[in-house]
Design a protein around this motif. Structure first.
Motif, PDB file in Angstrom:
ATOM      1  N   GLN A 233       0.796  -1.225   0.000  1.00 52.76           N
ATOM      2  CA  GLN A 233       0.000   0.000   0.000  1.00 52.76           C
ATOM      3  C   GLN A 233       0.831   1.279   0.000  1.00 52.76           C
ATOM      4  OE1 GLN A 233       0.043  -2.275   2.454  1.00 52.76           O
ATOM      5  NE2 GLN A 233       0.168  -1.293   4.478  1.00 52.76           N
ATOM      6  N   GLU A 240      -7.718   4.214   3.642  1.00 49.79           N
ATOM      7  CA  GLU A 240      -7.693   2.826   4.104  1.00 49.79           C
ATOM      8  C   GLU A 240      -9.029   2.477   4.744  1.00 49.79           C
ATOM      9  OE1 GLU A 240      -5.439  -0.030   7.418  1.00 49.79           O
ATOM     10  OE2 GLU A 240      -4.842   2.067   7.160  1.00 49.79           O
ATOM     11  N   PRO A 242     -10.428  -0.715   6.949  1.00 51.49           N
ATOM     12  CA  PRO A 242     -10.220  -2.033   7.561  1.00 51.49           C
ATOM     13  C   PRO A 242     -11.461  -2.904   7.367  1.00 51.49           C
ATOM     14  CG  PRO A 242      -9.703  -0.237   9.094  1.00 51.49           C
ATOM     15  CD  PRO A 242     -10.458   0.367   7.949  1.00 51.49           C
ATOM     16  N   TRP A 270      -8.322   1.454  -0.363  1.00 55.42           N
ATOM     17  CA  TRP A 270      -7.640   0.171  -0.205  1.00 55.42           C
ATOM     18  C   TRP A 270      -8.103  -0.461   1.093  1.00 55.42           C
ATOM     19  CZ3 TRP A 270      -3.986  -1.217   3.570  1.00 55.42           C
ATOM     20  CH2 TRP A 270      -3.434  -0.196   4.335  1.00 55.42           C
ATOM     21  N   SER A 272      -7.691  -3.163   4.262  1.00 54.79           N
ATOM     22  CA  SER A 272      -6.722  -3.870   5.091  1.00 54.79           C
ATOM     23  C   SER A 272      -7.420  -4.889   5.981  1.00 54.79           C
ATOM     24  CB  SER A 272      -5.947  -2.880   5.970  1.00 54.79           C
ATOM     25  OG  SER A 272      -6.820  -2.231   6.884  1.00 54.79           O
ATOM     26  N   ARG A 276      -2.638  -5.842   6.918  1.00 56.82           N
ATOM     27  CA  ARG A 276      -2.131  -6.148   5.581  1.00 56.82           C
ATOM     28  C   ARG A 276      -3.131  -5.709   4.525  1.00 56.82           C
ATOM     29  NH1 ARG A 276      -0.041 -12.220   5.118  1.00 56.82           N
ATOM     30  NH2 ARG A 276       0.722 -11.316   3.169  1.00 56.82           N
ATOM     31  N   ALA A 277      -2.617  -5.238   3.400  1.00 59.61           N
ATOM     32  CA  ALA A 277      -3.479  -4.862   2.275  1.00 59.61           C
ATOM     33  C   ALA A 277      -4.038  -6.119   1.624  1.00 59.61           C
ATOM     34  CB  ALA A 277      -2.693  -4.050   1.255  1.00 59.61           C
TER      35      ALA A 277
END
Length: 298
Positions: A233, A240, A242, A270, A272, A276-277
């Motif tokens: 990322q 982000e 989650p 993105w 997570s 972690r992506a």
């Protein structure tokens, strides 16, 4: 079916490219040093250019377009009085001029090269012409006529001036050719010019100050290089989101999944999970619809 060779490793490695080696060769060296299955780079540097080359490994290659679209900064030197076939010092001289610009004339010419401009790439470039690379056609002696292309120049400043040359810094968008800027600036000033040296100092979020020397990569242990990897990322200038445990499972399978937090409806984000992506996608009412899913190692 034969098993692919190399380790299943993902992330970004920043390299301070030296002169005299091609970008693809750097990628090969990094891939070999890390024993990686897959590698690529975001933004070619000419063999004689130096500076930041960001190498994507494994699943990070899926984020290359985001870095390719980001702004990039270059420091470069132009030599006045000669124009070359390649618009840099490696090409044969094609035209000469005895005229030399003073600093005031240079400053006066720069505004025309800022903002939204049209640029004709150098004849010796990777632009495709009827399926062939322009540099291959040029090497074969064919006359290459390239169409102008749009370029965004965020910044172009004069940093030093001498009798036979000048230093500049340029910040530009995707697809910019510093060599073409030097060529066109020389023509605008009536003195002709070509790039004598070129160094990329940053690209998107990555800075050459954080890059490893190629000699260091050749000497480093695999464990040390693993420790130098930046996460997938790192190249993403996106919010982000989650994912919940169930959401992560669904997203990893390519389905919309629940995330925590709020973003604008339809925003690209993105995702997570456990730090972690796992994907890039669109946020839609508490869920992310994945467009790119990152496979997990192992």
């Amino acid at each position: 079916m034969a098993r692919r060779k190399g380790r299943d490793i993902s992330g970004w490695l920043l390299v301070d490219k030296p002169a005299g080696i091609g970008s693809t060769d750097i990628v090969g060296k990094v891939r070999w040093a890390l024993d990686a299955r897959k590698a690529g780079h975001a933004g070619t540097l000419d063999p004689d250019a130096t500076g930041l080359l960001a190498i994507a490994l494994g699943e990070a290659t899926k984020t290359v377009p985001y870095l390719a679209d980001a702004l990039k900064a270059y420091d470069f030197t132009v030599t006045w009085g000669t124009e070359t076939a390649s618009d840099d010092a490696a090409g044969a001289v094609t035209r000469r001029s005895d005229a030399r610009p003073d600093p005031q004339a240079i400053e006066a010419a720069l505004p025309a090269f800022r903002g939204a401009i049209m640029q004709v790439p150098p004849a010796v470039s990777a632009v495709r012409v009827d399926g062939a690379r322009a540099y291959d056609l040029a090497r074969e002696g064919e006359a290459v006529t390239l169409a102008s292309r749009p370029l965004w120049v965020e910044e172009l400043t004069l940093t030093a001036a001498r009798a036979d040359g000048a230093d500049f810094r340029m910040v530009c968008g995707k697809g910019g050719y510093v060599r073409a800027i030097a060529r066109d600036l020389g023509r605008a000033l009536g003195c002709l010019g070509h790039v004598a040296s070129l160094r990329r100092i940053w690209s998107g979020p990555f800075d050459v100050a954080d890059a490893l020397a190629l000699s260091g990569i050749d000497r480093a242990s695999q464990a040390a290089l693993d420790a130098a990897l930046l996460p997938i990322q790192s190249a993403l200038d996106l919010p982000e989101m989650p994912a919940t445990d169930l959401g992560a499972l669904r997203i990893r399978n390519g389905n919309p999944g629940q995330v925590l937090g709020i973003a604008d409806y339809g925003a690209e984000v993105w995702v997570s999970h456990n730090g972690r992506a796992i994907a890039i996608g669109r946020y839609m009412g508490g869920e992310v619809h994945p467009a790119r899913v990152f496979a997990q190692a192992g």
